[in-house]
Design a protein around this motif. Sequence first.
Motif, short mmCIF file in Angstrom:
data_model
loop_
_atom_site.label_atom_id
_atom_site.label_comp_id
_atom_site.label_asym_id
_atom_site.label_seq_id
_atom_site.Cartn_x
_atom_site.Cartn_y
_atom_site.Cartn_z
N GLU A 1 28.35 9.96 -66.75
CA GLU A 1 28.06 10.31 -65.35
C GLU A 1 27.29 11.61 -65.20
N VAL B 1 20.59 9.19 -66.33
CA VAL B 1 21.47 8.28 -65.61
C VAL B 1 21.66 8.76 -64.17
N ASP C 1 22.34 5.91 -72.66
CA ASP C 1 21.81 6.38 -71.38
C ASP C 1 20.60 5.57 -70.92
N PHE D 1 21.80 2.24 -69.38
CA PHE D 1 22.32 2.42 -68.04
C PHE D 1 21.18 2.69 -67.03
N ILE E 1 29.88 3.57 -66.12
CA ILE E 1 29.22 4.82 -66.52
C ILE E 1 30.23 5.95 -66.63
#
Length: 701
Positions: free
Chosen positions: A189, A194, A157, A160, A183
């Motif tokens: 998601e 994120v 995480d 990202f 993702i």
Amino acid sequence: MENSTNQRLITHGNALHAHLLKMGLSSQKYIAVKLLIMYLNSRKSHEIDQMVKEFNGFNLVAHNCLINANVKWGNISEARRLFDEMPERNEVSWTALISGLLRYGRVDEAMWYFERNPFQNVFLWTATISGLVQNGLSSEAMGVFVEMLASGVAPNDVTFTSVIRACGELGNFELGKSVLGLIVKVGFEDNLSVSNSLVSFNLRLGNIDLARRIFDRMEERDVVSWTTILDMYVEMGDLREARRIFNEMPERNEISWSMMISRYSQGGYSEEAVKIFRQMVQCGFKPNTSCYSSVISALANMDALEAGKHIHGHVLKIGVEKDIFVGCSLVDLYCKCGNTIDGRLMFDSILEKNVVCWNSMVTGYSLNGQLSEAIELFNQIPNKNNISWNSLISGYVETENFDGAFEVFNEMILSGERPNKSTISSVLKACASLVSLEKGEYMHAKVVKLGFQNDVFMGTALVDMYAKSGNIESSRKVFNRMPIKNEISWTAIIQGLAENGFAEESLALFEEMEQTSIVTPNDLILLSVLFACSHCGLVDKGLFYFNSMEKVYGIMPSERHYTSVVDMLSRAGRISEAEKFITNMPFEPEVNAWAALLSGCKTYGNEKLAEKIARKLSELAETKSGGYVLLSNIYASSGRWLDVLSTRKMMNEKGVKKSGGCSWIEVRNRVHLFFSQDDSHAQSAEIGEVLELLNSEMVIL
């Protein structure tokens, strides 16, 4: 308080260390490491050295702790030395050094180590990507991210979060969409950090609707989520929605409070900013320096000196008065409230002044008409910017030293400083006040050269300057070329046409504005319309517009609108209507209204009413000469010279003085002033001789 708490903990720690020594347990490695960490956190150098000796040789964990501590303290070279001396290293060693080098901007060194590290784990890749983004190297960060994927290491995480930020910094929406697809593929998601990053990313690229949709579908939100979406509405200027979001937030932090206070203050909603600040304090939050700076600025705009002093007391109590932003706000507060002495004391107490601080004090002197003090301080500024120059130019304009404003502008150009729109606006105001067409045309050329010609505010300033200089043709040309016009632009041209004798054209343009523009007439435009009607004798049309103000335009007429109607009726000879109108006003008529009626009496020979009005004027304006001068002129036009003398005597008895007439002319870029019965001009003798010659020639002709 925090320091004393830490000191007590260290004292207890020392006691525990002594107890462990006594029991022979301090040499056990895991206990020794804990003791080393304790001394590292408190930066006890002597104890640290003793603990390192107790390891009796190299210890990997202890060495990693030393590297991390030196990175934290900013001793990055020492951290690198410790790393280079290590006979053995693990992932923690490499990650600590590489991330530390990146934190302090030593990118080349960090990448040298990164390329040689033997480990391929997500933490090291992520630390490198994050560090590159923090150094503004988003493109390089994306390159490392691609290498990471190619090596088979799965992002986490934090990876990202950094990659999304890089996409935002690059402004690459397509790249961001690709990352979003990845993702979703790896199942992040719904990760909170994120999702927060995706909201920020879309906001940065202006995808407001998508940002809001991501926020709305988040199952979990933290204070960062709410603050991010709050900032979106704040940046958009939609303070109503921002306030709604703020009220809905289940949790607030100092950042969200500070954001609201700052934006309300910057947006001119000073009272609301102060109100939110009070709520913040009541809710138990401790304002940070940003909060104090914003609320002080709000109080400065409200001219609330006493409340500002109260906040100043709190600032002194917690010891943040030396903060540059808080200090500048306090300088601004005292100066805007007219107290430049305390403003200067505050300014002098700031040890490390930046250009904003210098500018605040120069502006403060300028606002209060202390031009000599402003000039003296301006000359001491070590690194001037265009705001510094603007502050001084504004001071000259505020004190009506318009020639001086133009001279400072020329000095600014010679210094190499680029003027901005605020600079040009102030100098154009000076040109308009000087009625200096030559200087105005020079400034127009500067506007074009600087690329400001399509700016609505620059265009409006040029329209106003040309109109006040009597060049209504150029004023109209500038207006017609403006790609965007606001209500101030329309006001400038309508008023300019009316005041230059083009009353009918002024009214025609007003009607064109109503038919073709989205601009709604304001009180100043309607005042210009009434002025135009007055000067071209369109009384009925003027009365129609006056009666439409509240019904059609939703504008309550002010004293100035009523005075314009009195002037309009008086000029047209409708004296009895004007008298009735002024008597039925919903408030006490201003002196100018009576003067306008008195002027009408002079024009149309109504001496009886003129004497009645003059008596009224003597009650309302004992220190103003206008009414008495008009009355004197009425008597003079009727040949009543004894009454003229009596009126002049009354003026003398009451201490009323008529200001001398003044004319000026610009010759070779220099303005020459001539006052009534004044021979102070350097060439007054030569001018007098020429006038005598002209007078004799006219007599002969």
